[in-house]
Design an enzyme around this catalytic site. Sequence first.
Site, PDB file in Angstrom:
ATOM      1  N   ARG A 224      -4.230 -13.378  13.435  1.00  0.00           N
ATOM      2  CA  ARG A 224      -4.893 -12.237  12.792  1.00  0.00           C
ATOM      3  C   ARG A 224      -6.155 -11.872  13.564  1.00  0.00           C
ATOM      4  O   ARG A 224      -7.279 -12.179  13.187  1.00  0.00           O
ATOM      5  CB  ARG A 224      -5.160 -12.553  11.324  1.00  0.00           C
ATOM      6  CG  ARG A 224      -3.871 -12.914  10.589  1.00  0.00           C
ATOM      7  CD  ARG A 224      -4.035 -13.010   9.101  1.00  0.00           C
ATOM      8  NE  ARG A 224      -3.898 -11.719   8.460  1.00  0.00           N
ATOM      9  CZ  ARG A 224      -3.979 -11.534   7.155  1.00  0.00           C
ATOM     10  NH1 ARG A 224      -4.198 -12.545   6.357  1.00  0.00           N
ATOM     11  NH2 ARG A 224      -3.849 -10.327   6.641  1.00  0.00           N
TER      12      ARG A 224
ATOM     13  N   GLN B 281      -3.874  -6.092  14.691  1.00  0.00           N
ATOM     14  CA  GLN B 281      -3.959  -5.332  13.435  1.00  0.00           C
ATOM     15  C   GLN B 281      -2.796  -4.369  13.240  1.00  0.00           C
ATOM     16  O   GLN B 281      -2.311  -4.188  12.123  1.00  0.00           O
ATOM     17  CB  GLN B 281      -5.286  -4.582  13.372  1.00  0.00           C
ATOM     18  CG  GLN B 281      -6.478  -5.473  13.076  1.00  0.00           C
ATOM     19  CD  GLN B 281      -7.785  -4.707  13.010  1.00  0.00           C
ATOM     20  OE1 GLN B 281      -7.861  -3.528  13.359  1.00  0.00           O
ATOM     21  NE2 GLN B 281      -8.829  -5.374  12.560  1.00  0.00           N
TER      22      GLN B 281
ATOM     23  N   ASP C 145       0.189  -6.362  11.787  1.00  0.00           N
ATOM     24  CA  ASP C 145      -0.134  -7.281  10.688  1.00  0.00           C
ATOM     25  C   ASP C 145       0.596  -6.871   9.406  1.00  0.00           C
ATOM     26  O   ASP C 145       0.087  -6.104   8.597  1.00  0.00           O
ATOM     27  CB  ASP C 145      -1.644  -7.305  10.473  1.00  0.00           C
ATOM     28  CG  ASP C 145      -2.082  -8.347   9.454  1.00  0.00           C
ATOM     29  OD1 ASP C 145      -1.205  -8.994   8.846  1.00  0.00           O
ATOM     30  OD2 ASP C 145      -3.297  -8.507   9.256  1.00  0.00           O
TER      31      ASP C 145
ATOM     32  N   SER D 100      -1.138  -7.583   5.942  1.00  0.00           N
ATOM     33  CA  SER D 100      -2.127  -6.606   5.494  1.00  0.00           C
ATOM     34  C   SER D 100      -1.475  -5.318   5.010  1.00  0.00           C
ATOM     35  O   SER D 100      -1.839  -4.774   3.963  1.00  0.00           O
ATOM     36  CB  SER D 100      -3.121  -6.299   6.622  1.00  0.00           C
ATOM     37  OG  SER D 100      -3.929  -7.417   6.896  1.00  0.00           O
TER      38      SER D 100
ATOM     39  N   TYR E 102      -6.961 -16.012   4.101  1.00  0.00           N
ATOM     40  CA  TYR E 102      -6.457 -16.896   3.061  1.00  0.00           C
ATOM     41  C   TYR E 102      -7.583 -17.740   2.475  1.00  0.00           C
ATOM     42  O   TYR E 102      -8.666 -17.852   3.036  1.00  0.00           O
ATOM     43  CB  TYR E 102      -5.401 -17.848   3.634  1.00  0.00           C
ATOM     44  CG  TYR E 102      -4.062 -17.215   3.904  1.00  0.00           C
ATOM     45  CD1 TYR E 102      -3.152 -17.002   2.887  1.00  0.00           C
ATOM     46  CD2 TYR E 102      -3.710 -16.847   5.197  1.00  0.00           C
ATOM     47  CE1 TYR E 102      -1.916 -16.444   3.133  1.00  0.00           C
ATOM     48  CE2 TYR E 102      -2.471 -16.276   5.463  1.00  0.00           C
ATOM     49  CZ  TYR E 102      -1.582 -16.083   4.422  1.00  0.00           C
ATOM     50  OH  TYR E 102      -0.356 -15.521   4.678  1.00  0.00           O
TER      51      TYR E 102
END
Length: 374
Positions: free
Chosen positions: A119, A124, A127, A130, A225
């Site tokens: 990440r 991005q 991802d 997300s 997380y």
Amino acid sequence: MTIGVLKESSPETRVSLLPEHVAIFKKLNVNVFVELNAGENAFVADQKYTEAGATVVSREDVLKNSDVLLSINNPASGDIDFLQSKILLGNYQPLYNYFLMQKFAEKNTTVFSIDMIPRTTRAQSMDVLSSQANIAGYKAVLLAANMFPKYFPMFMTAAGSIPPAKVLILGAGVAGLQAIATARRLGAVVEVFDTRPAVKEEVMSLGAKFVEVEGAADASKAGGYAVVQSEEFLQKQKMRIAESVAKSDIIITTAQIPGKPAPILITTDMLDKMKNGSVIIDLAAATGGNTSMTKNEEIVNYNGVNIVGNSMLASSMPYDASKLYGKNIANFLQLIIDKEGKLNLNFDDDLVKGTCIVHDGKIVNEKVANLKSN
């Protein structure tokens, strides 16, 4: 080279690629096979795939004739025999599915699990955690609003005043932040708890109150997380959460720890103090849930409190979820496909290496390989 798109098993409604993503690969002279009716639950007809340049065929033909196979979730057990020396790409949660990864290794399948991508800023656009969590956070609040037997916003009328709903959000990751924004748009008063002090500014900028507990372990490198906390912190956390839970009408929980059961943040004692008609949406249900009474894919009524265990809320918006997921996948595939449309597994690329779980007949991801000794 040929990319194959498999139809997902129920209750999954998403599909790995939409027709708009097929066009990306046609420009690279890559063939795309799509299983018959693969997109029907995402409201995409086979004709749209054909118009985009894909070939719509049976599942067996996709499995036999594709070099790279795309499936959001783990393929069916009957598919394993077709995966010999194939490349498999999807969202396989390998930290919870070690023995399946071992089966893939035995078939010499190369497995890329996109949920394991590092990440970083560069990652991005790939991802999926997300992009799908954003939808889950939004839908969690809408689902709660539909189940809650009162208004969300404050109303002042000639017949009397209605106070706003009080929403508590546990975890200010992507899902939590979207839940804050959605709940605030609906007029609720929102409190947020997260072990990472760094998210306080984001939470407050969305109009919510940040509940602080001092002494949290550093979670800055945990990829969004939760991390394992000290016993002292857990006791402080429990007391502060208990205060907020007792006065909340709606609770959205999102806390997960990679490779471990989700932390229990709401105990039975806390549930006993909640008001009748309150609603909890537990987005961590697939890994055990954040309440003591959560059951995955079920709604549990505990003393008048409805606890919804649902880790698949992104699938309730299948078209847009597939649109975002497919773009994530298309971006990643372009790391392993060169400009001539040929396969190029460049393991010097940290994103390719970090996402690869199985290769050359063995589990190559260190975290997953270490599960054997645990």
